[in-house]
Scaffold this motif. Sequence first.
Motif, PDB file in Angstrom:
ATOM      1  N   PRO A 183      40.061  44.381  32.834  1.00 52.18           N
ATOM      2  CA  PRO A 183      39.045  43.402  33.235  1.00 52.18           C
ATOM      3  C   PRO A 183      38.866  42.360  32.142  1.00 52.18           C
ATOM      4  CG  PRO A 183      37.999  45.432  32.532  1.00 52.18           C
ATOM      5  CD  PRO A 183      39.477  45.692  32.529  1.00 52.18           C
ATOM      6  N   THR A 184      38.681  41.112  32.541  1.00 49.47           N
ATOM      7  CA  THR A 184      38.575  40.021  31.570  1.00 49.47           C
ATOM      8  C   THR A 184      37.240  39.310  31.645  1.00 49.47           C
ATOM      9  OG1 THR A 184      39.622  38.506  33.145  1.00 49.47           O
ATOM     10  CG2 THR A 184      41.059  39.630  31.577  1.00 49.47           C
ATOM     11  N   PHE A 237      42.533  41.451  35.325  1.00 52.58           N
ATOM     12  CA  PHE A 237      43.841  40.843  35.097  1.00 52.58           C
ATOM     13  C   PHE A 237      44.893  41.943  35.052  1.00 52.58           C
ATOM     14  CE2 PHE A 237      47.220  39.526  32.151  1.00 52.58           C
ATOM     15  CZ  PHE A 237      47.645  38.372  32.781  1.00 52.58           C
ATOM     16  N   GLY A 238      45.881  41.841  35.910  1.00 58.90           N
ATOM     17  CA  GLY A 238      46.984  42.791  35.917  1.00 58.90           C
ATOM     18  C   GLY A 238      48.298  42.070  35.709  1.00 58.90           C
ATOM     19  N   ASP A 239      49.193  42.680  34.981  1.00 57.30           N
ATOM     20  CA  ASP A 239      50.505  42.054  34.771  1.00 57.30           C
ATOM     21  C   ASP A 239      51.582  43.120  34.722  1.00 57.30           C
ATOM     22  OD1 ASP A 239      51.519  42.553  31.797  1.00 57.30           O
ATOM     23  OD2 ASP A 239      49.360  42.276  31.699  1.00 57.30           O
ATOM     24  N   GLU A 240      52.773  42.696  35.023  1.00 59.78           N
ATOM     25  CA  GLU A 240      53.942  43.571  34.947  1.00 59.78           C
ATOM     26  C   GLU A 240      55.024  42.849  34.171  1.00 59.78           C
ATOM     27  OE1 GLU A 240      55.433  46.026  38.368  1.00 59.78           O
ATOM     28  OE2 GLU A 240      57.150  44.678  38.168  1.00 59.78           O
ATOM     29  N   SER A 299      26.354  33.506  36.618  1.00 60.27           N
ATOM     30  CA  SER A 299      27.460  34.453  36.573  1.00 60.27           C
ATOM     31  C   SER A 299      27.541  35.225  37.887  1.00 60.27           C
ATOM     32  CB  SER A 299      27.273  35.442  35.418  1.00 60.27           C
ATOM     33  OG  SER A 299      28.196  36.509  35.502  1.00 60.27           O
ATOM     34  N   PHE A 300      28.765  35.403  38.386  1.00 60.06           N
ATOM     35  CA  PHE A 300      28.989  36.194  39.598  1.00 60.06           C
ATOM     36  C   PHE A 300      29.297  37.658  39.281  1.00 60.06           C
ATOM     37  CE2 PHE A 300      29.937  31.889  41.077  1.00 60.06           C
ATOM     38  CZ  PHE A 300      29.216  31.850  42.269  1.00 60.06           C
ATOM     39  N   GLY A 301      29.053  38.077  38.045  1.00 61.06           N
ATOM     40  CA  GLY A 301      29.412  39.430  37.640  1.00 61.06           C
ATOM     41  C   GLY A 301      28.750  40.514  38.465  1.00 61.06           C
ATOM     42  N   LYS A 336      29.073  39.681  27.731  1.00 61.76           N
ATOM     43  CA  LYS A 336      30.376  39.579  28.397  1.00 61.76           C
ATOM     44  C   LYS A 336      31.333  40.687  27.979  1.00 61.76           C
ATOM     45  CE  LYS A 336      29.507  35.910  30.780  1.00 61.76           C
ATOM     46  NZ  LYS A 336      29.478  35.930  32.253  1.00 61.76           N
ATOM     47  N   TYR A 337      31.002  41.399  26.907  1.00 60.46           N
ATOM     48  CA  TYR A 337      31.869  42.480  26.448  1.00 60.46           C
ATOM     49  C   TYR A 337      31.659  43.778  27.225  1.00 60.46           C
ATOM     50  CZ  TYR A 337      32.628  39.646  22.222  1.00 60.46           C
ATOM     51  OH  TYR A 337      32.952  38.648  21.343  1.00 60.46           O
TER      52      TYR A 337
END
Length: 253
Positions: free
Chosen positions: A179-180, A218-221, A208-210, A137-138
């Motif tokens: 990405p998470t 993940f994006g944030d402001e 897994s759908f990877g 997952k890393y």
Amino acid sequence: EILPQGASATYGSDSVAGVVNIILRDHFDGAQTSVHYGGAPGGRDNITVYQLLGTHWDSGNAMLVYQYLDSSALPISTRGYAASANKASYGGGDYRSFYTDPGNVLDPNTFLPAYGGTAATSSTSPQLSSTLNYENKYAQSYLFPQATQHSVYATGREELGPVELFAEGRFTQRTTLEPTGSADTTITLGPGNPFNPFPGSYTAVDYSFGKVFGPVTFGDETRNYVGTLGARVNLGNDWQATLSETYGKERLY
């Protein structure tokens, strides 16, 4: 400004060992431009652009600062010690996930993976194997996310006889993108499903759908600002009185 003694009455219980205050510059004449660039092996380029403008007059001064920061991501795959969830080579455990593509079929009694699926090819159909599947997952994670930041700081003062009026304000907008990991799910298999190796029992598949959709990003402001208005009066004999009001706010989008 360094206060080596405790100042809990002003700053709270976290300041029992002392306080370090960062006092921002409040007086400058002229213009100053600065550009900095740095980087790390494997990525993580960083550029900072800084512009300072300031002036003064007989009874006061004003200053304006703008800073732009742009940092690229540093993928975890560029660092061997962090790139894999399997830490056996470093004396640790294997923390890879059973949520994979192809997935792993669970034992209905223990709910632990019992069989690993195999991928279909042009000449074979998907099959079950006693060899389990593992996913790191890393693999698509970042040690440092991609980040962009805009900051503005303004300050000014004006003397009106024995009274000095002052104001300052700060604003910062920071955007990050990281990405998470992949989206995972557990799929139920009925007793009649051809991939269910446990006759007469329901079981499940960790999947897994990877590979299908890629990593979940993940994006944030973040926006925060604070402003202060106040007045200062000299009372003589090295005494002065100050009255000010500060308002601040921070929002995460």
